[in-house]
Design a protein around this motif. Structure first.
Motif, PDB file in Angstrom:
ATOM      1  N   PRO A 305     -10.196   8.230   9.954  1.00 21.24           N
ATOM      2  CA  PRO A 305     -10.174   6.763   9.867  1.00 21.24           C
ATOM      3  C   PRO A 305      -9.602   6.133  11.127  1.00 21.24           C
ATOM      4  CG  PRO A 305      -9.327   7.753   7.844  1.00 21.24           C
ATOM      5  CD  PRO A 305      -9.455   8.870   8.844  1.00 21.24           C
ATOM      6  N   CYS A 306     -10.079   4.948  11.431  1.00 21.83           N
ATOM      7  CA  CYS A 306      -9.555   4.188  12.563  1.00 21.83           C
ATOM      8  C   CYS A 306      -8.092   3.827  12.301  1.00 21.83           C
ATOM      9  CB  CYS A 306     -10.399   2.944  12.762  1.00 21.83           C
ATOM     10  SG  CYS A 306      -9.838   1.856  14.077  1.00 21.83           S
ATOM     11  N   LEU A 307      -7.263   3.962  13.322  1.00 18.18           N
ATOM     12  CA  LEU A 307      -5.823   3.711  13.195  1.00 18.18           C
ATOM     13  C   LEU A 307      -5.414   2.564  14.108  1.00 18.18           C
ATOM     14  CD1 LEU A 307      -2.902   4.595  12.308  1.00 18.18           C
ATOM     15  CD2 LEU A 307      -2.919   6.080  14.329  1.00 18.18           C
ATOM     16  N   LYS A 308      -4.592   1.664  13.592  1.00 15.84           N
ATOM     17  CA  LYS A 308      -3.997   0.625  14.432  1.00 15.84           C
ATOM     18  C   LYS A 308      -2.485   0.752  14.335  1.00 15.84           C
ATOM     19  CE  LYS A 308      -4.066  -4.285  15.626  1.00 15.84           C
ATOM     20  NZ  LYS A 308      -4.592  -5.631  15.297  1.00 15.84           N
ATOM     21  N   GLU A 309      -1.840   0.870  15.494  1.00 15.48           N
ATOM     22  CA  GLU A 309      -0.396   1.083  15.517  1.00 15.48           C
ATOM     23  C   GLU A 309       0.181   0.349  16.721  1.00 15.48           C
ATOM     24  OE1 GLU A 309       1.383   5.027  14.367  1.00 15.48           O
ATOM     25  OE2 GLU A 309       1.907   5.013  16.487  1.00 15.48           O
TER      26      GLU A 309
END
Length: 330
Positions: A305-309
């Motif tokens: 899954p795409c991750l935003k951090e």
């Protein structure tokens, strides 16, 4: 037939990506009181393999090949050629399949995907025919890394191939372009380039046919001195990109950094997420947490899954390679 070819090619890409993931995520078996832990490693899936056979009667689409090796699990197989190169082994030039007759021997390189039908049906990556009786069959390969020149200038230059083999070239190796008058040299053998190689008795290349590269570039990942994975595009070591490693051992890279290094533009859209374009045309968009990316005409299932951090959006390196049409050199 086009649908079948598309399905086989999609299956090949899926198997290759999943095999890499399985190898990275494999763990030793749990210990018991009576037995020590036994580490099991999945058998690597080869990116391509060679099959061969005599052209045999067949009423359907494709070419039916049969050989006498009963130990070969594909001794009877239907090969779909599509638009891939068909090469005359005696000249290195294109061969017209209309001239192929029943009983002629053809060699084909295929991916790892095959239908479950009888006989199995596969999509070819390369087809070679008209091999002289006293000559070796030329070998297909995909360049997977940079050329390694011998220390001191003595010896052959070695170029790694995707299947683990090595292409050895000398100062006498002849390079021949496919369907173009453009000059080609050893320096043009960048990762992702397909080649067909005629070898001498010592295993060095006498002639190399160089096919137009289907990729926009290549993506490389390497372990840096501090133990982190660093990525680079087209071998640019001055712009190395730091990657994240998740709990399953997968490596994720910032979308913006990799895309811009590949010559793309990146913007943020509150409804679409990260939107990546090349020359004004959208390549894909993806939202944080999404398990698939939207492409211009379809969707692409993601390895992770795409991750935003901390304001940065990440994708698995393998996903970025596919979505940006970069050869993943690993």
């Amino acid at each position: 037939m086009k649908k079948l070819l598309s399905l086989l090619l999609a299956l090949t890409a899926c198997v290759s990506l999943c095999a890499a993931a399985s190898a990275a995520e494999a763990e030793p078996a749990a210990e018991t009181d009576s037995t020590a832990a036994v580490e099991t490693k999945p058998t690597p899936v080869p990116p391509y393999s060679r099959i061969w056979g005599k052209v045999s009667p067949w009423d359907g689409d494709g070419i039916f090949l049969k050989n006498d090796n009963k130990d070969d699990h594909l001794n009877e197989v239907v090969v779909h050629v599509g638009e891939v190169p068909v090469v005359d082994a005696s000249t290195g030039l294109p061969m017209d399949l209309k001239d192929v007759k029943e009983g002629d021997v053809l060699y084909a390189w295929i991916g790892s995907a095959a239908t479950l039908s009888l006989p199995p049906q596969v999509a070819a990556k390369m087809v070679v025919g008209n091999v002289p009786a006293d000559a070796a069959v030329p070998e297909y390969g995909v360049v997977s890394g940079a050329a390694v020149k011998p220390a001191g200038g003595e010896g052959n230059t070695k170029i790694p191939l995707q299947n683990g083999d090595t292409l050895e070239v000398t100062d006498k190796t002849a390079y021949m372009p496919w369907l173009t008058r453009q000059m080609v040299r050893m320096e043009d053998l960048v990762p992702g380039t397909e080649v067909l190689v005629w070898k001498d008795t010592n295993g060095a290349a006498e002639k190399v046919v160089v096919f137009p590269c289907a990729y926009e570039g290549y993506l490389t990942a390497m372990v840096a001195s501090h133990g982190y994975i660093m990525a680079s595009v087209n071998g640019n070591e001055t712009e190395q990109i730091s990657c994240k490693r998740d709990e399953n051992g997968n490596h994720l890279a910032p979308i913006r950094a990799v895309a811009e290094a590949a010559g793309c533009e990146v913007r943020w859209d509150k409804e679409l997420g990260a939107v990546v374009s090349r020359n004004g045309e959208t390549l894909f968009s993806v939202l944080p947490g999404a398990e698939e990316a939207k492409t211009a005409d379809d969707t692409q299932i993601l390895c992770q899954p795409c991750l935003k951090e901390n304001g940065t959006t990440y994708l698995d390196l393998r996903d970025l390679a596919v979505l940006l049409n970069l050869f993943f050199a690993g």
